[in-house]
Design a protein around this motif. Structure first.
Motif, PDB file in Angstrom:
ATOM      1  N   ASN A  69       0.827  -1.208   0.000  1.00 17.25           N
ATOM      2  CA  ASN A  69       0.000   0.000   0.000  1.00 17.25           C
ATOM      3  C   ASN A  69       0.862   1.258   0.000  1.00 17.25           C
ATOM      4  O   ASN A  69       1.935   1.292   0.589  1.00 17.25           O
ATOM      5  N   ASP A  70       0.363   2.308  -0.659  1.00 14.27           N
ATOM      6  CA  ASP A  70       1.077   3.588  -0.750  1.00 14.27           C
ATOM      7  C   ASP A  70       0.371   4.619   0.133  1.00 14.27           C
ATOM      8  O   ASP A  70      -0.639   5.203  -0.291  1.00 14.27           O
ATOM      9  N   PRO A  71       0.866   4.892   1.350  1.00 10.59           N
ATOM     10  CA  PRO A  71       0.211   5.861   2.237  1.00 10.59           C
ATOM     11  C   PRO A  71       0.238   7.284   1.665  1.00 10.59           C
ATOM     12  O   PRO A  71       1.251   7.716   1.105  1.00 10.59           O
ATOM     13  N   PHE A  72      -0.868   7.995   1.814  1.00 15.42           N
ATOM     14  CA  PHE A  72      -0.921   9.391   1.391  1.00 15.42           C
ATOM     15  C   PHE A  72      -0.168  10.255   2.397  1.00 15.42           C
ATOM     16  O   PHE A  72      -0.175   9.987   3.603  1.00 15.42           O
ATOM     17  N   ILE A  73       0.480  11.322   1.896  1.00 16.89           N
ATOM     18  CA  ILE A  73       1.265  12.174   2.791  1.00 16.89           C
ATOM     19  C   ILE A  73       0.842  13.643   2.735  1.00 16.89           C
ATOM     20  O   ILE A  73       1.352  14.457   3.509  1.00 16.89           O
ATOM     21  N   ASP A  74      -0.091  14.005   1.822  1.00 16.23           N
ATOM     22  CA  ASP A  74      -0.587  15.387   1.824  1.00 16.23           C
ATOM     23  C   ASP A  74      -1.936  15.456   1.103  1.00 16.23           C
ATOM     24  O   ASP A  74      -2.424  14.472   0.550  1.00 16.23           O
ATOM     25  N   ARG A  75      -2.520  16.654   1.116  1.00 16.64           N
ATOM     26  CA  ARG A  75      -3.849  16.855   0.519  1.00 16.64           C
ATOM     27  C   ARG A  75      -3.822  16.758  -1.005  1.00 16.64           C
ATOM     28  O   ARG A  75      -4.865  16.643  -1.641  1.00 16.64           O
ATOM     29  N   GLU A  76      -2.646  16.828  -1.597  1.00 14.52           N
ATOM     30  CA  GLU A  76      -2.531  16.721  -3.054  1.00 14.52           C
ATOM     31  C   GLU A  76      -2.549  15.261  -3.523  1.00 14.52           C
ATOM     32  O   GLU A  76      -2.525  14.995  -4.725  1.00 14.52           O
ATOM     33  N   GLY A  77      -2.578  14.348  -2.578  1.00 12.58           N
ATOM     34  CA  GLY A  77      -2.629  12.936  -2.941  1.00 12.58           C
ATOM     35  C   GLY A  77      -1.278  12.299  -3.170  1.00 12.58           C
ATOM     36  O   GLY A  77      -1.193  11.162  -3.658  1.00 12.58           O
ATOM     37  N   ARG A  78      -0.209  13.004  -2.827  1.00  9.32           N
ATOM     38  CA  ARG A  78       1.109  12.398  -2.948  1.00  9.32           C
ATOM     39  C   ARG A  78       1.248  11.240  -1.975  1.00  9.32           C
ATOM     40  O   ARG A  78       0.667  11.266  -0.886  1.00  9.32           O
ATOM     41  N   THR A 137      -5.540   7.317 -12.814  1.00 15.61           N
ATOM     42  CA  THR A 137      -4.336   8.001 -12.346  1.00 15.61           C
ATOM     43  C   THR A 137      -4.608   8.713 -11.023  1.00 15.61           C
ATOM     44  O   THR A 137      -5.665   9.320 -10.830  1.00 15.61           O
ATOM     45  N   ASN A 138      -3.618   8.635 -10.087  1.00 18.80           N
ATOM     46  CA  ASN A 138      -3.791   9.282  -8.786  1.00 18.80           C
ATOM     47  C   ASN A 138      -2.941  10.535  -8.623  1.00 18.80           C
ATOM     48  O   ASN A 138      -2.897  11.126  -7.555  1.00 18.80           O
ATOM     49  N   GLY A 139      -2.229  10.923  -9.702  1.00 20.04           N
ATOM     50  CA  GLY A 139      -1.428  12.139  -9.667  1.00 20.04           C
ATOM     51  C   GLY A 139       0.042  11.913  -9.409  1.00 20.04           C
ATOM     52  O   GLY A 139       0.870  12.788  -9.667  1.00 20.04           O
ATOM     53  N   ASN A 140       0.391  10.746  -8.868  1.00 16.99           N
ATOM     54  CA  ASN A 140       1.793  10.387  -8.726  1.00 16.99           C
ATOM     55  C   ASN A 140       2.325   9.901 -10.069  1.00 16.99           C
ATOM     56  O   ASN A 140       1.564   9.643 -11.002  1.00 16.99           O
ATOM     57  N   ASP A 141       3.638   9.792 -10.183  1.00 18.68           N
ATOM     58  CA  ASP A 141       4.224   9.359 -11.454  1.00 18.68           C
ATOM     59  C   ASP A 141       3.675   8.003 -11.869  1.00 18.68           C
ATOM     60  O   ASP A 141       3.604   7.074 -11.057  1.00 18.68           O
TER      61      ASP A 141
END
Length: 331
Positions: free
Chosen positions: A232-241, A255-259
């Motif tokens: 799992n990739d935990p979110f670290i900010d409101r931008e969805g990173r 797409t979730n906005g990450n590369d």
């Protein structure tokens, strides 16, 4: 079935030793700035010339036939072509009776009842990817500010590409490779669930490139050995990173906005200088075949720009599908 895309529809035409090859792009939005010089950089990256590539040298200069006026796309189909000039068709005379192992000669002969043009591998040739690269130049403009970049990360099973090439050249053989592609600054929420997910769209067009044998997104096959809490990739900010990117920038096919990150496996070039025992369909006997002609020692060397183009085309179509469904909302 020589076309890809729902809205941004790319159709390839031509044969390796025919008069010309090219691409027709239907559904290209109007008002995209396009000039002949825009194509030169990417088309040059696809050309042969470096160690491990074929001795066939084509100018590959693009000729715009339609769809661009006063330096802008018009909304009409864009047609772009280039001529085939450096041809030695006699190298392929034997392959009607002795299909080359690993090539499409045998299946093309069956599917097209013996009428297929097999010179230079005909319509099955990697040369046809010229049209993908040309279309990709326009697609990259449409998806901006998203940026697509690909690189060869290994060849012949090693990260030392130079060493793998030298060994293959010395042996008169060929090697494959692995290419990694990354899409940065991609728009969020592209992709349709299930049958036109981001993975589905990219995979379909990537597998349309000759010699591709596999694809994996994010952690790929390594995910099968991970636990859910690891993957799992935990979110670290409101931008969805996210703090990790095992998903390769895609959740639920969207797409979730990450590369967006994926890797592809490219097989060794089938035309190898090593003698092979195979079947002669005319004499109905086994025979020894040594393939003549000009071929790449490692076709993966010229693949990165083709992979970039194919990826940009898929993302462009997903973007235009999304705009059709959701309008021009920003994210």
């Amino acid at each position: 079935m020589n076309s890809f895309g729902s809205i941004f529809r790319v159709s390839l035409f031509g044969e390796s030793h025919g008069p010309a090859i090219g691409v027709v792009i239907d559904g290209c939005p109007p008002g995209i700035p396009v000039e002949t010089n825009d194509f030169i950089s990417d088309l040059t990256r696809r050309q042969s010339g470096s160690k491990g590539t074929t001795d066939r040298h084509e100018p590959d200069l693009p000729e715009i036939r339609s769809g661009i006026f006063n330096g802008m796309t018009t909304g009409a189909p864009v047609a772009i072509s280039t001529g085939n000039r450096d041809k030695i068709s006699s190298d392929y005379n034997d392959f009607q009776d002795i299909p080359r192992p690993g090539h499409a000669d045998y299946v093309a002969g069956i599917k097209y009842s013996g009428y297929a043009d097999l010179q230079g591998s005909g319509h099955f040739s990697g040369r046809i990817t010229w049209g993908l690269v040309a279309a990709g130049v326009i697609a990259k403009k449409i998806i901006y500010p998203a940026e697509v970049s690909a690189k060869l990360i290994s060849a012949g099973g090693t990260e030392n590409v130079e060493s793998a090439l030298n060994k293959a050249i010395a042996a008169g053989d060929t090697v494959g490779g692995v290419i990694e592609c990354t899409v940065r600054k991609i728009q969020k929420a592209l992709g349709e669930p299930f049958f036109y997910s981001v993975e589905s769209a990219i995979s379909q067009i990537i597998f349309s490139i000759p010699a591709i044998k596999g694809i994996e997104f994010g952690s790929g096959f390594a995910a099968a050995a991970m636990t859910g809490s690891e993957h799992n990739d935990p979110f670290i900010d409101r931008e969805g990173r996210t703090s990790t990117n095992h998903a390769g920038g895609i959740n639920g096919g969207i797409t979730n906005g990450n590369d967006v990150v994926f890797r592809i496996a490219v097989k060794p070039t089938s035309s190898t200088g090593v003698e092979q025992r195979t079947f002669n369909f005319k004499t109905e006997e086994m025979t020894t075949l040594q393939v003549r002609g000009r071929h790449d020692t490692c076709i993966a060397l010229r693949m990165p720009v083709i992979v970039e183009a194919a990826t940009a085309i898929a993302i462009t179509d997903l973007l235009l599908v999304d705009r059709g469904i959701h309008g021009s909302r920003s994210r």
